[in-house]
Write an enzyme that holds these catalytic residues in place. Structure first.
Site, PDB file in Angstrom:
ATOM      1  N   HIS A 294      71.597  36.378  -1.622  1.00  0.00           N
ATOM      2  CA  HIS A 294      71.732  35.144  -0.922  1.00  0.00           C
ATOM      3  C   HIS A 294      70.744  34.304  -0.576  1.00  0.00           C
ATOM      4  O   HIS A 294      70.853  33.049  -1.130  1.00  0.00           O
ATOM      5  CB  HIS A 294      72.948  35.260   0.493  1.00  0.00           C
ATOM      6  CG  HIS A 294      73.725  36.169   0.116  1.00  0.00           C
ATOM      7  ND1 HIS A 294      74.384  37.488   0.568  1.00  0.00           N
ATOM      8  CD2 HIS A 294      75.123  35.968  -0.402  1.00  0.00           C
ATOM      9  CE1 HIS A 294      75.096  38.130  -0.222  1.00  0.00           C
ATOM     10  NE2 HIS A 294      75.611  36.859  -0.451  1.00  0.00           N
ATOM     11  N   VAL A 295      69.763  33.759   0.381  1.00  0.00           N
ATOM     12  CA  VAL A 295      69.041  33.774   0.704  1.00  0.00           C
ATOM     13  C   VAL A 295      67.974  33.656  -0.624  1.00  0.00           C
ATOM     14  O   VAL A 295      67.388  32.357  -1.062  1.00  0.00           O
ATOM     15  CB  VAL A 295      68.135  34.293   2.169  1.00  0.00           C
ATOM     16  CG1 VAL A 295      66.696  33.644   1.961  1.00  0.00           C
ATOM     17  CG2 VAL A 295      69.170  34.570   3.117  1.00  0.00           C
TER      18      VAL A 295
ATOM     19  N   VAL B 253      60.983  36.037   5.376  1.00  0.00           N
ATOM     20  CA  VAL B 253      62.093  35.911   6.576  1.00  0.00           C
ATOM     21  C   VAL B 253      63.075  37.056   6.391  1.00  0.00           C
ATOM     22  O   VAL B 253      63.951  36.979   7.471  1.00  0.00           O
ATOM     23  CB  VAL B 253      62.585  35.222   4.612  1.00  0.00           C
ATOM     24  CG1 VAL B 253      64.181  34.298   5.371  1.00  0.00           C
ATOM     25  CG2 VAL B 253      62.067  33.931   4.935  1.00  0.00           C
ATOM     26  N   THR B 254      63.428  38.153   5.806  1.00  0.00           N
ATOM     27  CA  THR B 254      64.048  39.150   5.716  1.00  0.00           C
ATOM     28  C   THR B 254      63.147  39.266   7.790  1.00  0.00           C
ATOM     29  O   THR B 254      63.196  39.825   8.327  1.00  0.00           O
ATOM     30  CB  THR B 254      62.929  40.861   5.255  1.00  0.00           C
ATOM     31  OG1 THR B 254      63.562  39.973   3.996  1.00  0.00           O
ATOM     32  CG2 THR B 254      63.823  41.876   5.896  1.00  0.00           C
ATOM     33  N   ASN B 255      65.263  40.255   8.726  1.00  0.00           N
ATOM     34  CA  ASN B 255      65.397  40.804   9.751  1.00  0.00           C
ATOM     35  C   ASN B 255      64.916  42.005  10.457  1.00  0.00           C
ATOM     36  O   ASN B 255      64.999  42.306   9.056  1.00  0.00           O
ATOM     37  CB  ASN B 255      66.829  40.559  10.399  1.00  0.00           C
ATOM     38  CG  ASN B 255      66.472  38.736  10.518  1.00  0.00           C
ATOM     39  OD1 ASN B 255      66.105  37.943  10.634  1.00  0.00           O
ATOM     40  ND2 ASN B 255      67.809  37.949  10.132  1.00  0.00           N
TER      41      ASN B 255
ATOM     42  N   HIS C 267      63.190  35.243  17.043  1.00  0.00           N
ATOM     43  CA  HIS C 267      64.647  34.689  15.902  1.00  0.00           C
ATOM     44  C   HIS C 267      65.347  36.358  16.351  1.00  0.00           C
ATOM     45  O   HIS C 267      65.290  37.086  15.260  1.00  0.00           O
ATOM     46  CB  HIS C 267      63.974  34.923  14.499  1.00  0.00           C
ATOM     47  CG  HIS C 267      65.522  34.655  13.930  1.00  0.00           C
ATOM     48  ND1 HIS C 267      66.120  33.457  13.846  1.00  0.00           N
ATOM     49  CD2 HIS C 267      65.272  35.441  12.858  1.00  0.00           C
ATOM     50  CE1 HIS C 267      67.123  33.875  12.989  1.00  0.00           C
ATOM     51  NE2 HIS C 267      66.782  35.025  12.075  1.00  0.00           N
TER      52      HIS C 267
ATOM     53  N   ASP D 224      63.400  40.952  -7.848  1.00  0.00           N
ATOM     54  CA  ASP D 224      64.008  41.735  -6.690  1.00  0.00           C
ATOM     55  C   ASP D 224      64.674  43.776  -7.304  1.00  0.00           C
ATOM     56  O   ASP D 224      64.363  43.781  -9.105  1.00  0.00           O
ATOM     57  CB  ASP D 224      65.507  41.562  -6.833  1.00  0.00           C
ATOM     58  CG  ASP D 224      66.460  41.957  -6.124  1.00  0.00           C
ATOM     59  OD1 ASP D 224      67.400  41.170  -5.055  1.00  0.00           O
ATOM     60  OD2 ASP D 224      67.226  42.715  -6.561  1.00  0.00           O
TER      61      ASP D 224
HETATM   62  N1  LIG Z   1      64.843  34.714   9.295  1.00  0.00           N
HETATM   63  C1  LIG Z   1      65.880  34.068   8.996  1.00  0.00           C
HETATM   64  O1  LIG Z   1      66.403  33.462   9.802  1.00  0.00           O
HETATM   65  C2  LIG Z   1      67.090  34.540   7.953  1.00  0.00           C
HETATM   66  C3  LIG Z   1      68.177  33.788   8.124  1.00  0.00           C
HETATM   67  C4  LIG Z   1      69.390  34.729   6.895  1.00  0.00           C
HETATM   68  C5  LIG Z   1      69.037  36.012   6.688  1.00  0.00           C
HETATM   69  N2  LIG Z   1      67.847  36.550   6.452  1.00  0.00           N
HETATM   70  C6  LIG Z   1      67.321  38.051   6.102  1.00  0.00           C
HETATM   71  O2  LIG Z   1      67.131  37.261   4.437  1.00  0.00           O
HETATM   72  C7  LIG Z   1      67.255  38.932   4.387  1.00  0.00           C
HETATM   73  C8  LIG Z   1      67.859  38.219   3.572  1.00  0.00           C
HETATM   74  O3  LIG Z   1      69.395  37.945   3.012  1.00  0.00           O
HETATM   75  P1  LIG Z   1      70.641  37.657   2.404  1.00  0.00           P
HETATM   76  O4  LIG Z   1      71.805  37.644   2.867  1.00  0.00           O
HETATM   77  O5  LIG Z   1      69.661  37.466   1.095  1.00  0.00           O
HETATM   78  O6  LIG Z   1      71.053  39.816   2.007  1.00  0.00           O
HETATM   79  P2  LIG Z   1      71.242  40.256   0.565  1.00  0.00           P
HETATM   80  O7  LIG Z   1      71.332  41.682   0.202  1.00  0.00           O
HETATM   81  O8  LIG Z   1      71.961  39.186  -0.073  1.00  0.00           O
HETATM   82  O9  LIG Z   1      70.269  40.293  -0.641  1.00  0.00           O
HETATM   83  C9  LIG Z   1      68.510  40.985  -0.682  1.00  0.00           C
HETATM   84  C10 LIG Z   1      67.900  41.040  -1.579  1.00  0.00           C
HETATM   85  O10 LIG Z   1      66.659  42.046  -1.577  1.00  0.00           O
HETATM   86  C11 LIG Z   1      66.742  42.789  -2.625  1.00  0.00           C
HETATM   87  N3  LIG Z   1      66.200  44.082  -2.441  1.00  0.00           N
HETATM   88  C12 LIG Z   1      66.320  45.129  -1.203  1.00  0.00           C
HETATM   89  N4  LIG Z   1      65.315  45.787  -1.207  1.00  0.00           N
HETATM   90  C13 LIG Z   1      64.601  45.525  -2.608  1.00  0.00           C
HETATM   91  C14 LIG Z   1      63.540  46.375  -2.519  1.00  0.00           C
HETATM   92  N5  LIG Z   1      62.219  47.248  -2.204  1.00  0.00           N
HETATM   93  N6  LIG Z   1      62.125  44.692  -3.277  1.00  0.00           N
HETATM   94  C15 LIG Z   1      62.775  44.259  -3.498  1.00  0.00           C
HETATM   95  N7  LIG Z   1      64.364  43.503  -3.441  1.00  0.00           N
HETATM   96  C16 LIG Z   1      64.517  44.285  -2.911  1.00  0.00           C
HETATM   97  C17 LIG Z   1      68.649  43.574  -3.063  1.00  0.00           C
HETATM   98  O11 LIG Z   1      68.422  43.814  -4.418  1.00  0.00           O
HETATM   99  C18 LIG Z   1      69.152  41.951  -2.752  1.00  0.00           C
HETATM  100  O12 LIG Z   1      69.100  41.944  -3.361  1.00  0.00           O
HETATM  101  C19 LIG Z   1      67.843  39.956   5.222  1.00  0.00           C
HETATM  102  O13 LIG Z   1      67.257  40.817   6.226  1.00  0.00           O
HETATM  103  C20 LIG Z   1      68.494  38.736   6.112  1.00  0.00           C
HETATM  104  O14 LIG Z   1      69.160  39.128   7.344  1.00  0.00           O
HETATM  105  C21 LIG Z   1      66.491  35.567   7.879  1.00  0.00           C
END
Ligand SMILES: NC(=O)c1ccc[n+]([C@@H]2O[C@H](COP(=O)([O-])OP(=O)(O)OC[C@H]3O[C@@H](n4cnc5c(N)ncnc54)[C@H](O)[C@@H]3O)[C@@H](O)[C@H]2O)c1
Length: 276
Positions: free
Chosen positions: A10-11, A118-120, A167, A32
């Site tokens: 999504h992000v 960005v990842t949490n 955050h 990905d």
């Molecule tokens: N910092 C912030 O303000 C903020 C805001 C929103 C979301 N986030 C975080 O961002 C992250 C992603 O959110 P999202 O909604 O896009 O999640 P999502 O599950 O929709 O997408 C994550 C993607 O990462 C890929 N992935 C997983 N393992 C992988 C690897 N080893 N190598 C490559 N790609 C890999 C998955 O296949 C997937 O397409 C989450 O940790 C979420 O909490 C942070």
């Protein structure tokens, strides 16, 4: 400007779309582990590009292409982990393993630009990524509390507000009432409850960080950077450049309560890092 995105969920996919629309990337490297997902986003973005005034070259599934990238955004994860959780920390067990998988690939690519994590949990993962890639910590930043500051602006109706620290749950909103602070801090969860993800706010925040890097505006942003003394990442006001990464960290003037709360937030982040 070549920009890599690891994790086009999504992000990451919303960020890729935003960067195309805003003309912030000449070349985008989409990465990905889910190959079907990368292919789908590659096709959708390819359809988009013909409607834009700017050209964007799309590259997919090629970590080696990061060698000449200027910026790398790390947003890999698994948002479904939150379905049974009430805290961003629930993601740590999963996302720390993803860092362990991805970091050697970043190193092997020869990437030497600025990483935006960005990842949490954002501050914890930024440090883990910096450690496992052996990067200069000034060249690794976290998107941090820019998004929380935007949310606080919306909830308070003021544009002079600021959120610092984690955050996450221990974040510190400066100079606002408890009621407004709590309302703003709940925004992410409110969006998540309906959509099971958030994307527009964070993608546009990362695009803003990228635009400040590209245009070298010197603007101070509330983002997460490494504090040598504390030994962890957390958000304060930060000046960034593409060449150096973090140029300057500015702690705003704080009341004694805010100072104590920031210390609690720092200890929370450090405690969470120790749980990896
Ligand atoms: N910092 C912030 O303000 C903020 C805001 C929103 C979301 N986030 C975080 O961002 C992250 C992603 O959110 P999202 O909604 O896009 O999640 P999502 O599950 O929709 O997408 C994550 C993607 O990462 C890929 N992935 C997983 N393992 C992988 C690897 N080893 N190598 C490559 N790609 C890999 C998955 O296949 C997937 O397409 C989450 O940790 C979420 O909490 C942070």
């Amino acid at each position: 400007m070549r920009i890599g995105i690891i994790g086009v969920g999504h992000v990451g996919s919303t960020l890729a779309y935003t960067l195309c629309l805003q003309g912030l990337a000449d070349e985008l490297v989409l990465l990905d582990e889910n190959k079907m997902k990368v292919q789908a986003e590659y096709l959708e973005l390819s359809d988009t590009i013909h409607n834009l005034p700017n050209k964007v070259v799309l590259i997919k599934d090629d970590y080696a292409a990061l060698k000449t990238a200027d910026i790398l955004v790390f947003c890999a994860g698994d948002i479904t982990v939150l379905e049974n959780a009430t805290d961003r920390l629930a993601e740590l067990r999963v996302t720390s393993k993803i860092v362990e998988d991805v970091a050697p690939k970043i190193v092997a690519s020869g990437f030497s630009g600025v990483i935006i994590s960005v990842t949490n949990p954002c501050d914890v993962i930024a440090l883990y990524l910096a450690e496992l890639t052996g990067s200069d910590k000034r060249k690794v930043i976290g998107s941090g509390t820019l998004i929380d500051t935007n949310r606080l602006m919306n909830r308070s109706g003021r544009d002079d507000v600021l959120v610092i620290g984690e955050h996450g749950e221990s974040q510190v909103a400066l100079d606002v009432s408890d009621v407004i602070e709590k309302l703003a801090a709940k925004t992410g969860w409110e969006i998540y409850a309906a959509k099971q993800h958030t994307a527009f706010g964070i993608a546009s925040s990362v695009a803003r960080i990228i635009s400040v890097l590209e245009q070298d505006t010197g603007e101070l942003l509330p983002i997460s950077s490494y504090d040598e003394t504390a030994g962890c990442y957390y958000s304060t006001l930060v000046k960034i450049s593409l060449e150096q990464g973090v140029v300057e960290r500015v702690i705003p003037s704080l009341s004694s309560t805010e100072r104590k709360r920031l210390q609690v937030s720092i200890q929370t982040i450090k405690g969470n890092y120790d749980r990896i």
